[in-house]
Design an enzyme around this catalytic site. Structure first.
Site, PDB file in Angstrom:
ATOM      1  N   GLU A  97       0.846  -1.202   0.000  1.00  0.00           N
ATOM      2  CA  GLU A  97       0.000   0.000   0.000  1.00  0.00           C
ATOM      3  C   GLU A  97       0.877   1.247   0.000  1.00  0.00           C
ATOM      4  OE1 GLU A  97      -2.409   1.454  -0.824  1.00  0.00           O
ATOM      5  OE2 GLU A  97      -4.018   1.587   0.665  1.00  0.00           O
ATOM      6  N   ASP A  98       0.347   2.330  -0.554  1.00  0.00           N
ATOM      7  CA  ASP A  98       1.093   3.586  -0.546  1.00  0.00           C
ATOM      8  C   ASP A  98       1.054   4.252   0.831  1.00  0.00           C
ATOM      9  OD1 ASP A  98      -1.641   4.116  -0.746  1.00  0.00           O
ATOM     10  OD2 ASP A  98      -1.485   5.481  -2.454  1.00  0.00           O
ATOM     11  N   ASP A 101      -4.172   5.586   6.262  1.00  0.00           N
ATOM     12  CA  ASP A 101      -4.699   6.802   6.860  1.00  0.00           C
ATOM     13  C   ASP A 101      -5.701   6.383   7.939  1.00  0.00           C
ATOM     14  OD1 ASP A 101      -4.999   9.727   6.679  1.00  0.00           O
ATOM     15  OD2 ASP A 101      -6.936   9.333   5.770  1.00  0.00           O
ATOM     16  N   GLY A 103      -7.313   3.641   7.938  1.00  0.00           N
ATOM     17  CA  GLY A 103      -7.184   2.187   8.076  1.00  0.00           C
ATOM     18  C   GLY A 103      -8.374   1.431   7.510  1.00  0.00           C
ATOM     19  N   PHE A 150      -1.679  16.005   4.034  1.00  0.00           N
ATOM     20  CA  PHE A 150      -2.030  15.346   2.788  1.00  0.00           C
ATOM     21  C   PHE A 150      -0.824  15.342   1.856  1.00  0.00           C
ATOM     22  CE2 PHE A 150      -3.939  14.405  -1.254  1.00  0.00           C
ATOM     23  CZ  PHE A 150      -4.812  13.383  -0.898  1.00  0.00           C
ATOM     24  N   ARG A 163       1.324  12.121  -9.124  1.00  0.00           N
ATOM     25  CA  ARG A 163       1.746  10.754  -8.822  1.00  0.00           C
ATOM     26  C   ARG A 163       3.206  10.503  -9.171  1.00  0.00           C
ATOM     27  NH1 ARG A 163      -2.588   7.501  -7.584  1.00  0.00           N
ATOM     28  NH2 ARG A 163      -4.491   8.007  -8.689  1.00  0.00           N
TER      29      ARG A 163
HETATM   30  P1  IMP Z   1      -7.693   4.849   4.466  1.00  0.00           P
HETATM   31  O1  IMP Z   1      -8.729   3.849   4.067  1.00  0.00           O
HETATM   32  O2  IMP Z   1      -8.291   6.051   5.121  1.00  0.00           O
HETATM   33  O3  IMP Z   1      -6.557   4.265   5.279  1.00  0.00           O
HETATM   34  O4  IMP Z   1      -7.124   5.464   3.139  1.00  0.00           O
HETATM   35  C1  IMP Z   1      -6.139   4.888   2.449  1.00  0.00           C
HETATM   36  C2  IMP Z   1      -6.100   5.421   1.029  1.00  0.00           C
HETATM   37  O5  IMP Z   1      -6.430   6.796   0.944  1.00  0.00           O
HETATM   38  C3  IMP Z   1      -4.700   5.314   0.508  1.00  0.00           C
HETATM   39  O6  IMP Z   1      -4.536   4.097  -0.165  1.00  0.00           O
HETATM   40  C4  IMP Z   1      -4.583   6.483  -0.432  1.00  0.00           C
HETATM   41  O7  IMP Z   1      -5.035   6.099  -1.705  1.00  0.00           O
HETATM   42  C5  IMP Z   1      -5.539   7.501   0.131  1.00  0.00           C
HETATM   43  N1  IMP Z   1      -4.810   8.501   0.947  1.00  0.00           N
HETATM   44  C6  IMP Z   1      -4.809   8.630   2.286  1.00  0.00           C
HETATM   45  N2  IMP Z   1      -4.051   9.652   2.688  1.00  0.00           N
HETATM   46  C7  IMP Z   1      -3.536  10.182   1.565  1.00  0.00           C
HETATM   47  C8  IMP Z   1      -2.619  11.268   1.315  1.00  0.00           C
HETATM   48  O8  IMP Z   1      -2.122  11.967   2.214  1.00  0.00           O
HETATM   49  N3  IMP Z   1      -2.314  11.494   0.017  1.00  0.00           N
HETATM   50  C9  IMP Z   1      -2.805  10.752  -1.009  1.00  0.00           C
HETATM   51  N4  IMP Z   1      -3.644   9.734  -0.820  1.00  0.00           N
HETATM   52  C10 IMP Z   1      -4.007   9.446   0.452  1.00  0.00           C
HETATM   53 MG    MG Z   2      -4.148   3.710  -2.090  1.00  0.00          MG
END
Ligand code: IMP
Ligand code: MG
Length: 173
Positions: A97-98, A101, A103, A150, A163
């Protein structure tokens, strides 16, 4: 209007950390095959860099799940847009995963993959925002913990832009 972007993690640091994680994974799996699951599109470069540097034999597959749309906030709704091509039963799977956030995405995805019967299932994320966690996820490999900002670059986008930046930047919103 162009967004202002400040550098959070320089390209050199990105690359040296990826090398360290690849070394760690190579030590952990030795000669066993590793099946990387790239979560599109954000982990495209991270997965590619890891795949090149892990010394164990590597296979790669791709999955795409819905995330933020064009904004910066998680909707909490997750759906599979493109599922894996290959069966993961009996494989040593590492989900790549990148960034984690809230989760939500990963807790949903890991539960979904667990029932498909992999031999082992681990999670590797390049970035982690611990302050933002809403749902608990066990993460096996983390590149960097970062503050609640962000970020873009090294695969990560803001409304599909930035990207391809080789460093991690912060969009000054
Ligand atoms: P989560 O489900 O809230 O953990 O979100 C995870 C996904 O949200 C990641 O795979 C990213 O694609 C996107 N994301 C969360 N934070 C960022 C950020 O700071 N920049 C870009 N994408 C983000
Ligand atoms: Mg992602």
């Amino acid at each position: 209007m162009a967004d202002r972007i400040s550098v959070l993690i320089e390209e050199e640091k990105v690359q040296s950390r990826v090398n360290e994680i690849a070394r760690q994974i190579s030590r952990d799996y030795k000669d066993e095959e590793v099946h990387l699951i790239c979560i599109l599109k954000g982990s495209l470069f991270f997965t590619a860099d890891l795949a090149k540097r892990i010394e164990s034999p590597v296979t790669v597959d791709f999955i795409s799940v819905s995330s933020y749309g064009d904004g910066t906030e998680s909707s909490g709704r997750i759906k599979i847009i493109k599922d894996l091509d290959d069966n993961i039963a009996g494989k040593n799977v590492i989900v790549v995963e990148d960034i984690i956030d809230s989760g939500r995405t990963l807790s949903f995805l890991m539960e979904m993959l667990k029932v498909r019967g992999p031999k082992s299932l681990k999670l590797c994320t390049f970035l982690n925002k611990p302050e933002r966690r809403v749902v608990d996820v066990d993460v096996d490999y983390i590149g960097f913990d970062i503050p609640d900002k962000f970020v873009v670059g090294y695969g990560m986008d803001y409304a599909q832009k930035y990207r391809a930046l080789p460093y991690i930047g912060v969009v000054e919103l």
